[in-house]
Design a protein around this motif. Sequence first.
Motif, short mmCIF file in Angstrom:
data_model
loop_
_atom_site.label_atom_id
_atom_site.label_comp_id
_atom_site.label_asym_id
_atom_site.label_seq_id
_atom_site.Cartn_x
_atom_site.Cartn_y
_atom_site.Cartn_z
N VAL A 346 0.84 -1.21 0.00
CA VAL A 346 0.00 0.00 0.00
C VAL A 346 0.87 1.25 0.00
N CYS A 347 1.94 1.25 0.80
CA CYS A 347 2.84 2.41 0.86
C CYS A 347 3.45 2.70 -0.51
N LEU A 348 3.95 1.67 -1.17
CA LEU A 348 4.61 1.85 -2.45
C LEU A 348 3.63 2.24 -3.55
N ASN A 349 2.47 1.60 -3.57
CA ASN A 349 1.46 1.94 -4.58
C ASN A 349 0.93 3.35 -4.37
N PHE A 350 0.75 3.72 -3.10
CA PHE A 350 0.31 5.08 -2.79
C PHE A 350 1.33 6.11 -3.29
N ALA A 351 2.59 5.90 -2.93
CA ALA A 351 3.64 6.84 -3.33
C ALA A 351 3.75 6.94 -4.85
N ASN A 352 3.62 5.81 -5.53
CA ASN A 352 3.70 5.80 -6.99
C ASN A 352 2.58 6.63 -7.60
N LYS A 353 1.35 6.40 -7.15
CA LYS A 353 0.21 7.13 -7.72
C LYS A 353 0.26 8.61 -7.36
N PHE A 354 0.71 8.90 -6.13
CA PHE A 354 0.80 10.31 -5.74
C PHE A 354 1.83 11.04 -6.60
N LEU A 355 3.00 10.46 -6.81
CA LEU A 355 4.03 11.12 -7.60
C LEU A 355 3.60 11.26 -9.07
N GLU A 356 2.88 10.26 -9.58
CA GLU A 356 2.34 10.38 -10.94
C GLU A 356 1.38 11.56 -11.01
N TRP A 357 0.52 11.66 -10.01
CA TRP A 357 -0.43 12.77 -9.96
C TRP A 357 0.28 14.11 -9.82
N LEU A 358 1.32 14.13 -8.98
CA LEU A 358 2.06 15.37 -8.72
C LEU A 358 2.63 15.94 -10.02
N LYS A 359 3.06 15.06 -10.91
CA LYS A 359 3.64 15.51 -12.19
C LYS A 359 2.59 16.11 -13.11
N THR A 360 1.31 15.84 -12.86
CA THR A 360 0.25 16.45 -13.67
C THR A 360 -0.22 17.77 -13.07
N VAL A 361 0.20 18.06 -11.85
CA VAL A 361 -0.20 19.29 -11.16
C VAL A 361 0.90 20.34 -11.23
N ILE A 362 2.14 19.92 -11.05
CA ILE A 362 3.27 20.85 -11.11
C ILE A 362 3.70 20.95 -12.57
N VAL A 363 3.26 22.03 -13.24
CA VAL A 363 3.45 22.13 -14.69
C VAL A 363 4.14 23.42 -15.13
N ILE A 364 4.30 24.38 -14.24
CA ILE A 364 4.93 25.64 -14.60
C ILE A 364 6.44 25.48 -14.51
N ASP A 365 7.08 25.36 -15.66
CA ASP A 365 8.53 25.14 -15.73
C ASP A 365 9.24 26.48 -15.63
N ASP A 366 9.59 26.87 -14.39
CA ASP A 366 10.16 28.19 -14.12
C ASP A 366 11.04 28.10 -12.88
N PRO A 367 12.34 28.33 -12.98
CA PRO A 367 13.23 28.19 -11.82
C PRO A 367 12.97 29.20 -10.72
N ASN A 368 12.19 30.25 -11.02
CA ASN A 368 11.92 31.28 -10.01
C ASN A 368 10.56 31.13 -9.34
N SER A 369 9.80 30.13 -9.76
CA SER A 369 8.47 29.90 -9.19
C SER A 369 8.47 28.70 -8.27
N SER A 370 7.37 28.52 -7.54
CA SER A 370 7.30 27.37 -6.63
C SER A 370 5.86 26.95 -6.38
N TYR A 371 5.74 25.74 -5.88
CA TYR A 371 4.47 25.18 -5.41
C TYR A 371 4.64 24.79 -3.94
N THR A 372 3.55 24.84 -3.20
CA THR A 372 3.54 24.32 -1.83
C THR A 372 2.72 23.05 -1.79
N ILE A 373 3.31 22.00 -1.25
CA ILE A 373 2.65 20.69 -1.11
C ILE A 373 2.45 20.46 0.38
#
Length: 405
Positions: A346-373
Amino acid sequence: MSQSNKSLKRALPDVKDYPQKRTKADTQDLKQFSIHPLARFNGPCTTYKQPVEIMSFSYDNERNLHMDDRELKYYYPPDLKDCDLSHGYETFVQREQSGPEPIHSLLDSLAHAQKQSADKNLIQTDLVGYFVTILIISWRGIFTKILCTPYNRNEPWELGATLWNNTIFIEEHDTEYTKENSTGTTPRHKLMSYWGYKFENLCTISKLPSEITSSDDPELINRKTTIVNTNVQYCSVAKTSLGNNKLIMGAEVDCLCDAKPKRPANPVEKYIELKTSKVIEKEKDTFYFERYKLLKFWAQSFLIGVPKIIVGFRDNDGCIINVQEFKTMDIPKIVKGKNGMWNATVCLNFANKFLEWLKTVIVIDDPNSSYTISFQSPFKDIKVEFMGKKNSVLAERHLESLKNV
């Protein structure tokens, strides 16, 4: 992380929890990842690739960074006849920065590793057809938090993330919770925090164990009186993958069991994690140890590929009563099927799906910007918020040193 890939499409995962793939236009409203129901993370276990060390570095007693193994230590069993963890507390030296470690030194080490390596693809992201695989770089402690989140639903955390050059860089934010828990809120908690560091001192030496020929060896005698200094660290940097998530992580390593092999041999199989825990006397002690301690012990060691954990069980006065070895891969078997316990799959499957999801949310490619998780009470969702052009986790020097990596 090659800039030449910027014109290529990003790979968006086919995550079953979501009805369709997201685009840059519509992911800005996608901000929450639900923890429940946990049952959706059952099933076949996500593949986790054996971590491979690509770099190591050290901090000396004044917190100076060195791209070498000068602070590497070796395990040698402690003397249980003289194993008082409170000894030397009055001379304890703590590093000035008590909060979470910024990502800067980890990125410095990666820039150094790539510069020194003949393998120009040492750190680069992969190309899969016309898609670019997003790389995620962080400290092991952050991946540990994510891995344990399904079963640690009372520990808040907050992270900062920046996307640049097809790479998501993540570091932990210093919050009121981290401040309270980093050094302890009472004299008793501060002393107990010291016990863990002291145990490391009492279990390690600076030369190979095979070179110890007598119990009077200065290495064994001096480690009892050596001042505990948390500025000193030896760190390993490894690359691995969880499902389709490419990861690079840095992790403090306590010691080795034997000589460190030279690359391309992988040294992580020689590493040992050192821990302390209250001696088990009652049934509730067993439950607490297996439910909470073993979960974290397993996650930390599994992520970086450490095969063995050595636990010093201490009494309430901070004296080590006995020492026990745990094989990292055997820990999930200890808790399997027990009521109220955790499930590594469950831990590994959770982490996998969360990180996959995270890559669809963090989309602004800018070294001066940030997101808070963030993961906060009532601990039902992980939330992501775009913060705009502020709080980037990258230092200015990284934009130059890593631009061609």
